[in-house]
Design an enzyme around this catalytic site. Structure first.
Site, short mmCIF file in Angstrom:
data_model
loop_
_atom_site.label_atom_id
_atom_site.label_comp_id
_atom_site.label_asym_id
_atom_site.label_seq_id
_atom_site.Cartn_x
_atom_site.Cartn_y
_atom_site.Cartn_z
N HIS A 285 0.15 4.50 0.54
CA HIS A 285 0.01 5.42 1.68
C HIS A 285 0.72 4.86 2.91
CE1 HIS A 285 -2.48 8.13 -0.47
NE2 HIS A 285 -3.44 7.25 -0.68
N CYS A 286 0.79 3.53 3.01
CA CYS A 286 1.49 2.91 4.14
C CYS A 286 2.99 3.17 4.02
CB CYS A 286 1.26 1.40 4.17
SG CYS A 286 -0.48 0.93 4.19
N CYS B 171 0.82 -1.21 0.00
CA CYS B 171 0.00 0.00 0.00
C CYS B 171 0.86 1.26 0.00
CB CYS B 171 -0.99 -0.06 1.17
SG CYS B 171 -1.17 1.42 2.15
#
Ligand SMILES: *[C@@H]1O[C@H](CO)[C@@H](O)[C@H](O)[C@H]1NC(C)=O
Ligand SMILES: *[C@@H]1O[C@H](CO)[C@@H](O)[C@H](O)[C@H]1NC(C)=O
Length: 504
Positions: A66-67, A64
């Site tokens: 955004h992670c 991910c």
């Protein structure tokens, strides 16, 4: 078969909010080798969490984006917070890893990353609604780790606790005991992730001064009347009061990040949303502002919220709603039902009359459409919102209509097949194969349920509307059309001059 569909295209307003959150991301260099974020998994999650009164857990997935962006910030915050007294522990769980799925389910993880604050050895879980850069994470978590409401004893406490750009809720109590005080504590605990709370026995210390009679809740805010006092100590009534008082009469959306939490609140209200966009650098701003505020004040409590946006700062909103810079100043309303209303090239003097027409129900809804193409002579016909009625509903033909998105891979894969289908019907005047770019046109949602791409509908000449869920080969599609088309309009075997379909 979800794998054949490009899902998640409905860019929810929350993605706008995510953009807002990311506006303030700054970059820190990695410090040292040692990881300060604890790695947890299904084997040791419970054991670890039960040992802590307060622990923060990020549920992430390795893929991910955004992670990945959050990771260095989270690590930096973990380092700072490990030196806090008492230390605050930051942990992470790879929630995409199969053995950890149960954990993700237990904490109702809907997206990545999701950060939860666990209290009481994991007995209660609260959503992390704070910033996503290191300093912000540290400040937010320090506050969350402390008491839900901080006592205000001095002017210094006032200046260190109360940030004038944010909402702050203060309880004023002659003594810190009794029913009202307990209710206040329950409320503060309940809303602590969204609001800052304090309490004092000396109202004179507070901004806007000090004569209150008996236990009082004062909400301080950076807009409108600047503060409101409230004295009904029912927890639900208190919560309702705080939520309502936190929405400005007109929410301002510009480049100032201190306004962004209010924009967030605006997009989360169940109300109809009125949005006036103009270029804040141009001089007529004040005239718009005052007329707009008058209208917003007049309609307060009538189920409609108001936002004033700088067109220079709201590109993402423009994109989302398909609005254009050259239409500004413009006012736009979106109802909860999805219905939209638009007035472009607005003058300050138009605002009140237009809103009145909206309230009276005499405005015509705005339907976003691409222009009807001048030339439409490919085998697959192009349909836009403005030609949908003519081509699909009123043409008296058997129409297969694909809803697609330009970026969708499954749609690109289907395109040549659909072309072949259309070519095979080219001499059949009663069948139309068409496509509509659903990212650039509004759809009548009462007729079509489009949750992913491609979505294909078939409407027979007599009006039978079906969603096509069959195979994606030329043969499958042709067979479906032949089986479902209106038999009475099927062409006679001796066909003379085929109708030219490019006249649509
Ligand atoms: C939990 O288990 C994983 C996998 O064995 C390990 O990598 C991690 O360090 C453990 N965490 C703790 C806090 O023991
Ligand atoms: C807003 O107005 C300023 C000043 O007139 C101008 O420089 C700027 O390009 C405008 N921005 C937009 C998005 O129109």
């Amino acid at each position: 078969m979800a794998s054949r569909v490009c899902v998640g295209f409905l860019v929810l307003v929350s993605s706008i909010l995510l953009l807002l959150l990311l506006l303030s991301v700054s970059v820190y260099a990695d410090e040292g080798e040692h990881e300060h974020v604890l790695t947890l998994d299904h084997s040791n999650f419970s054991d670890t969490v039960t040992k802590h009164d307060f622990i923060v857990v990020e549920f992430y997935a390795p893929w991910c984006g955004h992670c990945k962006k959050l990771a260095p910030e989270y690590e930096k915050a973990a380092l700072v917070l490990s030196r806090h007294d008492p230390p605050v522990i930051l942990a992470k769980v790879d929630a995409s890893d199969e053995p950890n799925r149960e954990l993700a389910k237990k904490f109702e993880i809907q997206g990545f990353p999701t950060i939860k604050i666990l209290r009481n050895g994991g007995k209660s879980a609260q959503e992390y609604n704070g910033p996503r850069e290191a300093d912000g994470i540290v400040a937010y978590l320090k506050k969350q780790a402390g008491p839900a409401s901080a006592e205000i004893k001095s002017a210094e406490d006032v200046s260190s606790l109360i940030d004038e750009t944010r909402i702050f809720v203060v309880g004023v109590f002659p003594k810190f005991s009794g029913e009202e005080f307990e209710k206040f504590k329950v409320l503060a605990e309940k809303l602590r992730s969204d609001y800052d709370f304090g309490h004092t026995s000396n109202a004179k210390l507070l901004p806007h001064g000090g004569s209150v009679n008996g236990p009082t809740i004062r909400l301080l805010k950076p807009f409108d009347e600047l503060f409101i006092d409230f004295q009904d100590f029912d927890v639900d009534a208190l919560e309702k009061f705080i939520v309502e008082a936190s929405v400005p009469i007109v929410t301002v959306y510009d480049k100032d990040p201190s306004n962004h939490p209010f924009v967030n609140t605006f997009f989360n209200t169940p109300n109809a949303k009125a949005m006036l966009f103009l270029n804040f650098s141009e001089e007529h701003l004040d005239a718009f502002k005052s007329k707009y505020k008058d209208v917003a004040t007049a309609y307060k409590g009538k189920g409609i919220s108001f936002l004033l946006g700088d067109s220079e700062a709201s590109q993402n909103v423009f994109q989302y709603f398909g609005l254009k810079e050259d239409q500004t100043p413009l006012i736009f309303i979106q109802k909860k039902s999805g219905q939209k209303y638009l007035k472009t090239n607005l003058k300050p003097g138009h605002i009140a009359t237009w809103l009145k027409e909206y309230m009276d129900g005499s405005l015509k809804p705005f339907v976003r459409s691409e222009p009807i193409p001048d030339v439409n002579n490919e085998p697959v016909k192009v349909v836009v919102a403005d030609s949908l009625q003519d081509v699909v509903f009123n043409s008296g033909k058997n129409v297969m209509l694909e809803f697609y998105a330009p970026w969708c891979g499954h749609c690109k894969k289907l395109a040549p097949t659909l072309d072949e289908v259309a070519v095979s019907f080219e001499n059949d005047p009663d069948v139309i194969i068409a496509k509509l770019d659903a990212t650039a046109n509004d759809l009548p949602t009462e007729a079509f349920d489009v949750q992913g791409f491609p979505t294909i509908y078939f409407r027979s000449a007599s009006g039978n509307l079906l969603k096509y869920d069959g195979g994606r080969t030329k043969e499958d599609i042709i067979e479906f059309i032949q089986n479902n088309r209106d038999k009475s309009t099927q062409p006679s075997p001796v066909e003379s001059s085929p109708v030219k379909k490019d006249e649509l």
